[in-house]
Design an enzyme around this catalytic site. Structure first.
Site, PDB file in Angstrom:
ATOM      1  N   LYS A  29     187.531  84.136 -68.263  1.00  0.00           N
ATOM      2  CA  LYS A  29     187.348  85.067 -67.534  1.00  0.00           C
ATOM      3  C   LYS A  29     187.534  86.380 -67.184  1.00  0.00           C
ATOM      4  O   LYS A  29     187.258  87.372 -66.655  1.00  0.00           O
ATOM      5  CB  LYS A  29     186.475  84.152 -66.690  1.00  0.00           C
ATOM      6  CG  LYS A  29     184.884  83.505 -66.696  1.00  0.00           C
ATOM      7  CD  LYS A  29     183.935  84.489 -67.359  1.00  0.00           C
ATOM      8  CE  LYS A  29     183.063  83.546 -67.741  1.00  0.00           C
ATOM      9  NZ  LYS A  29     182.197  83.715 -68.336  1.00  0.00           N
ATOM     10  N   SER A  48     183.459  85.115 -62.785  1.00  0.00           N
ATOM     11  CA  SER A  48     183.195  84.012 -62.135  1.00  0.00           C
ATOM     12  C   SER A  48     184.362  83.896 -61.025  1.00  0.00           C
ATOM     13  O   SER A  48     185.074  84.399 -60.697  1.00  0.00           O
ATOM     14  CB  SER A  48     183.316  82.379 -62.973  1.00  0.00           C
ATOM     15  OG  SER A  48     183.716  81.648 -62.241  1.00  0.00           O
ATOM     16  N   TYR A 101     188.270  78.298 -69.581  1.00  0.00           N
ATOM     17  CA  TYR A 101     187.899  78.200 -69.244  1.00  0.00           C
ATOM     18  C   TYR A 101     188.086  79.955 -68.100  1.00  0.00           C
ATOM     19  O   TYR A 101     187.717  80.593 -68.704  1.00  0.00           O
ATOM     20  CB  TYR A 101     186.988  77.426 -68.989  1.00  0.00           C
ATOM     21  CG  TYR A 101     185.117  78.214 -68.013  1.00  0.00           C
ATOM     22  CD1 TYR A 101     184.672  79.062 -68.862  1.00  0.00           C
ATOM     23  CD2 TYR A 101     185.343  78.138 -66.596  1.00  0.00           C
ATOM     24  CE1 TYR A 101     183.138  79.642 -68.333  1.00  0.00           C
ATOM     25  CE2 TYR A 101     183.990  79.185 -66.119  1.00  0.00           C
ATOM     26  CZ  TYR A 101     183.443  79.640 -67.175  1.00  0.00           C
ATOM     27  OH  TYR A 101     182.352  80.105 -66.544  1.00  0.00           O
TER      28      TYR A 101
HETATM   29  P1  NAD Z   1     174.520  78.905 -70.571  1.00  0.00           P
HETATM   30  O1  NAD Z   1     176.086  78.169 -71.698  1.00  0.00           O
HETATM   31  O2  NAD Z   1     173.488  78.256 -70.165  1.00  0.00           O
HETATM   32  O3  NAD Z   1     173.817  80.702 -72.024  1.00  0.00           O
HETATM   33  C1  NAD Z   1     175.009  80.703 -72.529  1.00  0.00           C
HETATM   34  C2  NAD Z   1     174.623  81.138 -72.978  1.00  0.00           C
HETATM   35  O4  NAD Z   1     174.994  81.362 -74.830  1.00  0.00           O
HETATM   36  C3  NAD Z   1     174.101  80.042 -74.628  1.00  0.00           C
HETATM   37  O5  NAD Z   1     172.251  80.050 -74.752  1.00  0.00           O
HETATM   38  C4  NAD Z   1     174.161  80.325 -75.544  1.00  0.00           C
HETATM   39  O6  NAD Z   1     173.658  79.347 -76.778  1.00  0.00           O
HETATM   40  C5  NAD Z   1     175.019  81.178 -75.843  1.00  0.00           C
HETATM   41  N1  NAD Z   1     175.995  81.567 -76.262  1.00  0.00           N
HETATM   42  C6  NAD Z   1     177.446  81.195 -76.717  1.00  0.00           C
HETATM   43  N2  NAD Z   1     178.180  81.665 -77.066  1.00  0.00           N
HETATM   44  C7  NAD Z   1     177.418  82.709 -77.807  1.00  0.00           C
HETATM   45  C8  NAD Z   1     178.347  83.222 -78.952  1.00  0.00           C
HETATM   46  N3  NAD Z   1     178.709  83.436 -79.681  1.00  0.00           N
HETATM   47  N4  NAD Z   1     176.896  83.808 -79.185  1.00  0.00           N
HETATM   48  C9  NAD Z   1     175.259  84.514 -79.261  1.00  0.00           C
HETATM   49  N5  NAD Z   1     175.326  83.358 -77.915  1.00  0.00           N
HETATM   50  C10 NAD Z   1     175.898  83.001 -77.937  1.00  0.00           C
HETATM   51  O7  NAD Z   1     175.067  79.309 -69.439  1.00  0.00           O
HETATM   52  P2  NAD Z   1     174.745  80.204 -68.102  1.00  0.00           P
HETATM   53  O8  NAD Z   1     175.204  78.992 -67.625  1.00  0.00           O
HETATM   54  O9  NAD Z   1     173.676  80.357 -68.232  1.00  0.00           O
HETATM   55  O10 NAD Z   1     176.069  81.008 -68.354  1.00  0.00           O
HETATM   56  C11 NAD Z   1     175.905  82.413 -68.678  1.00  0.00           C
HETATM   57  C12 NAD Z   1     177.652  82.770 -68.178  1.00  0.00           C
HETATM   58  O11 NAD Z   1     177.856  82.982 -66.685  1.00  0.00           O
HETATM   59  C13 NAD Z   1     178.301  82.444 -68.777  1.00  0.00           C
HETATM   60  O12 NAD Z   1     179.086  83.099 -69.664  1.00  0.00           O
HETATM   61  C14 NAD Z   1     179.586  81.483 -67.847  1.00  0.00           C
HETATM   62  O13 NAD Z   1     180.768  81.415 -68.582  1.00  0.00           O
HETATM   63  C15 NAD Z   1     178.421  82.662 -66.691  1.00  0.00           C
HETATM   64  N6  NAD Z   1     179.143  82.093 -65.786  1.00  0.00           N
HETATM   65  C16 NAD Z   1     178.394  80.126 -65.704  1.00  0.00           C
HETATM   66  C17 NAD Z   1     178.456  79.903 -64.547  1.00  0.00           C
HETATM   67  C18 NAD Z   1     177.827  78.663 -63.720  1.00  0.00           C
HETATM   68  O14 NAD Z   1     178.280  77.733 -63.609  1.00  0.00           O
HETATM   69  N7  NAD Z   1     176.671  78.190 -64.395  1.00  0.00           N
HETATM   70  C19 NAD Z   1     179.348  80.220 -62.937  1.00  0.00           C
HETATM   71  C20 NAD Z   1     180.373  81.680 -63.491  1.00  0.00           C
HETATM   72  C21 NAD Z   1     179.973  82.282 -64.770  1.00  0.00           C
HETATM   73  C1  UD1 Z   2     183.903  73.916 -61.163  1.00  0.00           C
HETATM   74  C2  UD1 Z   2     184.480  74.069 -62.159  1.00  0.00           C
HETATM   75  C3  UD1 Z   2     185.227  75.739 -61.902  1.00  0.00           C
HETATM   76  C4  UD1 Z   2     184.095  76.439 -62.577  1.00  0.00           C
HETATM   77  C5  UD1 Z   2     182.116  75.987 -61.537  1.00  0.00           C
HETATM   78  C6  UD1 Z   2     180.414  76.751 -62.535  1.00  0.00           C
HETATM   79  C7  UD1 Z   2     186.462  72.466 -62.372  1.00  0.00           C
HETATM   80  C8  UD1 Z   2     187.915  72.132 -60.952  1.00  0.00           C
HETATM   81  N1  UD1 Z   2     185.888  73.701 -61.162  1.00  0.00           N
HETATM   82  O1  UD1 Z   2     183.861  74.352 -60.149  1.00  0.00           O
HETATM   83  O2  UD1 Z   2     186.685  76.443 -62.688  1.00  0.00           O
HETATM   84  O3  UD1 Z   2     184.003  78.229 -62.589  1.00  0.00           O
HETATM   85  O4  UD1 Z   2     182.661  74.631 -62.428  1.00  0.00           O
HETATM   86  O5  UD1 Z   2     181.089  76.030 -64.258  1.00  0.00           O
HETATM   87  O6  UD1 Z   2     186.148  71.713 -63.113  1.00  0.00           O
HETATM   88  N2  UD1 Z   2     181.569  66.904 -57.568  1.00  0.00           N
HETATM   89  C9  UD1 Z   2     181.324  66.078 -57.002  1.00  0.00           C
HETATM   90  N3  UD1 Z   2     180.990  65.078 -57.784  1.00  0.00           N
HETATM   91  C10 UD1 Z   2     180.502  66.096 -59.173  1.00  0.00           C
HETATM   92  C11 UD1 Z   2     180.822  66.486 -59.344  1.00  0.00           C
HETATM   93  C12 UD1 Z   2     180.919  67.305 -58.916  1.00  0.00           C
HETATM   94  O7  UD1 Z   2     181.895  65.045 -55.997  1.00  0.00           O
HETATM   95  O8  UD1 Z   2     180.181  64.165 -60.176  1.00  0.00           O
HETATM   96  C13 UD1 Z   2     181.744  68.336 -56.366  1.00  0.00           C
HETATM   97  C14 UD1 Z   2     183.213  68.782 -57.213  1.00  0.00           C
HETATM   98  O9  UD1 Z   2     184.429  68.250 -56.319  1.00  0.00           O
HETATM   99  C15 UD1 Z   2     183.006  70.233 -56.371  1.00  0.00           C
HETATM  100  C16 UD1 Z   2     181.231  70.312 -56.273  1.00  0.00           C
HETATM  101  O10 UD1 Z   2     180.457  69.240 -56.127  1.00  0.00           O
HETATM  102  O11 UD1 Z   2     183.555  70.127 -54.544  1.00  0.00           O
HETATM  103  C17 UD1 Z   2     180.502  71.641 -56.846  1.00  0.00           C
HETATM  104  O12 UD1 Z   2     181.479  70.949 -58.218  1.00  0.00           O
HETATM  105  P1  UD1 Z   2     181.370  71.717 -59.645  1.00  0.00           P
HETATM  106  O13 UD1 Z   2     179.996  71.733 -59.518  1.00  0.00           O
HETATM  107  O14 UD1 Z   2     182.238  71.444 -60.699  1.00  0.00           O
HETATM  108  O15 UD1 Z   2     181.473  73.497 -59.293  1.00  0.00           O
HETATM  109  P2  UD1 Z   2     183.017  73.626 -58.682  1.00  0.00           P
HETATM  110  O16 UD1 Z   2     184.201  72.606 -57.787  1.00  0.00           O
HETATM  111  O17 UD1 Z   2     183.720  74.924 -57.984  1.00  0.00           O
END
Ligand code: NAD
Ligand code: UD1
Length: 340
Positions: free
Chosen positions: A156, A126, A152
């Site tokens: 990562k 991430s 979290y």
């Molecule tokens: P998500 O929660 O939708 O998907 C994760 C999946 O993993 C889910 O289906 C959940 O049931 C499964 N899971 C969780 N723990 C498990 C375990 N112990 N064994 C088997 N399955 C398990 O999340 P996502 O948004 O699709 O994210 C996928 C990956 O990308 C995650 O590792 C997340 O941290 C990373 N990531 C997501 C974002 C984001 O904003 N969505 C940003 C950066 C990184």
């Molecule tokens: C957040 C997390 C980051 C994580 C990422 C993906 C924090 C400080 N950071 O990042 O660690 O990797 O999500 O899960 O929690 N915002 C609003 N109102 C809301 C929600 C968000 O104004 O109700 C704004 C936030 O201030 C930010 C932007 O929208 O500027 C995006 O927010 P968000 O989706 O939470 O992502 P990140 O801040 O990038």
């Protein structure tokens, strides 16, 4: 023969979209997911859209008995490891759970790779690992790991260290770390998307809950940042573009000589919170109620990626706009509201 990919967390938001793209590119897909943050119906939706039903194991990735069974029976060419917990707020309250799930899933997979001769793993990292870096855009060779504000994010970073050390110490093991920026949007069919069970922390899921009337209004966290409209800037990437980045990374890793590569997956462009709200309103012909609130602790004013490395080495080129993402996400949530 088609290559076989084990997709952990393949029924989740990013995993399910990636599975579809893998199937469209003729990979054999095996999914392992314990459904802690997803629904079994996603498997049917994948089958409806693709015409193919991947093999599915409902299990925790930490369960080595199940992993042994899978690896014994199938030759796994590569793993894409999405499974993990991702709620930032919850990670502060339950750090041991986050360290346990997010680190031990990876350790269990690495053990299997050694035991069963699987040489390739792609990991979901991430932009959070850039921590308090303020030099923009973020590039892969910058220092990471300083000033990460929650467990979290730490998991990562620790995964990145672990996977790099693994690749260095073992012969012929290859790792790709993908640093996602802010994934938004949904599948065009309206069948796959993101609908968190609890009150969301992230912007787009919150916007969607307001748009369908489940929450009254959005609070914009601060309008006094040093940005053009005063609200924070992030690099929002359509989940379909992000998913495709994995298919490109897979094709790279299957012929890779280097032990470990890192790629940012974003668009390279930043959008402010208010730009997202306006784009959402314009394409969906609604008017989202919002108020300006105080800053959220830990928020950086700006975060966006340099995607030059992914462009050059993977051929990665995002094609969707934030407007596409706003349209697709709303389409998904309207079809989905009240179900599951
Ligand atoms: P998500 O929660 O939708 O998907 C994760 C999946 O993993 C889910 O289906 C959940 O049931 C499964 N899971 C969780 N723990 C498990 C375990 N112990 N064994 C088997 N399955 C398990 O999340 P996502 O948004 O699709 O994210 C996928 C990956 O990308 C995650 O590792 C997340 O941290 C990373 N990531 C997501 C974002 C984001 O904003 N969505 C940003 C950066 C990184
Ligand atoms: C957040 C997390 C980051 C994580 C990422 C993906 C924090 C400080 N950071 O990042 O660690 O990797 O999500 O899960 O929690 N915002 C609003 N109102 C809301 C929600 C968000 O104004 O109700 C704004 C936030 O201030 C930010 C932007 O929208 O500027 C995006 O927010 P968000 O989706 O939470 O992502 P990140 O801040 O990038």
């Amino acid at each position: 023969m088609n290559k076989t990919v084990l997709v952990t967390g393949g029924l989740g938001f990013i995993g399910s979209h990636t599975v579809l793209d893998l199937l469209a590119n003729d990979y054999e897909v095996i999914i392992i997911d314990n459904l802690v943050n997803s629904h079994i119906e996603v498997l049917d939706h994948i089958a409806t859209i693709s015409g193919k039903k991947p093999l599915f194991f409902e299990a925790d990735v930490r369960n080595e008995e199940v992993l042994n069974k899978i690896f014994k029976e199938y030759h796994i060419d590569a793993i894409i490891h999405f499974a993990g917990l991702k709620a930032v707020g919850e990670s502060v309250k339950k750090p041991t759970l986050y360290y346990d799930v997010n680190i031990n899933t990876t350790l269990a997979l690495l053990k299997m790779m050694k035991k069963y001769n699987c040489h390739n793993i792609i990991f979901s990292s991430s932009a959070t690992v850039y921590g308090e870096s303020r030099e923009l855009p973020f590039t892969e060779n910058m220092n990471v790991g300083v000033g990460i504000k929650n467990p979290y994010g730490e998991t990562k970073y620790i995964n990145e260290l672990l996977l790099k050390d693994f690749a260095t110490s073992e012969d012929d093991m290859h790792v790709i770390l993908l640093r996602y920026f802010n994934p938004i949007g949904a599948h065009k069919s309206g069948l796959l998307g993101e609908d968190p069970k609890d009150i969301p922390n992230n912007l787009m899921p919150y916007v969607l809950k307001v748009a369908v009337g489940e929450l009254d209004h959005l609070t914009v966290f601060g309008d006094d940042y040093d940005t053009p409209d005063g609200t924070c800037i992030r690099d929002y990437i359509h989940v379909l573009d992000l998913a495709h980045g994995h298919v490109l990374a897979l094709s790279k890793i299957l012929g890779m000589k280097d032990k470990c590569e890192i790629y940012n997956l974003g668009t390279g462009k930043g959008s402010s919170v208010l730009e997202i709200v306006h784009a959402f309103n314009n394409v969906n012909h609604i008017k989202l109620p919002y108020v300006i609130g105080p800053r959220r602790e830990g928020d950086a004013a700006m975060s966006f990626a340099s995607i030059e490395k992914a462009r050059k080495e993977l051929g990665f080129e995002p094609i969707y706009t934030i407007e596409d993402a706003c349209l697709d996400a709303f389409n998904f949530i309207k079809k989905h509201v009240g179900k599951e």
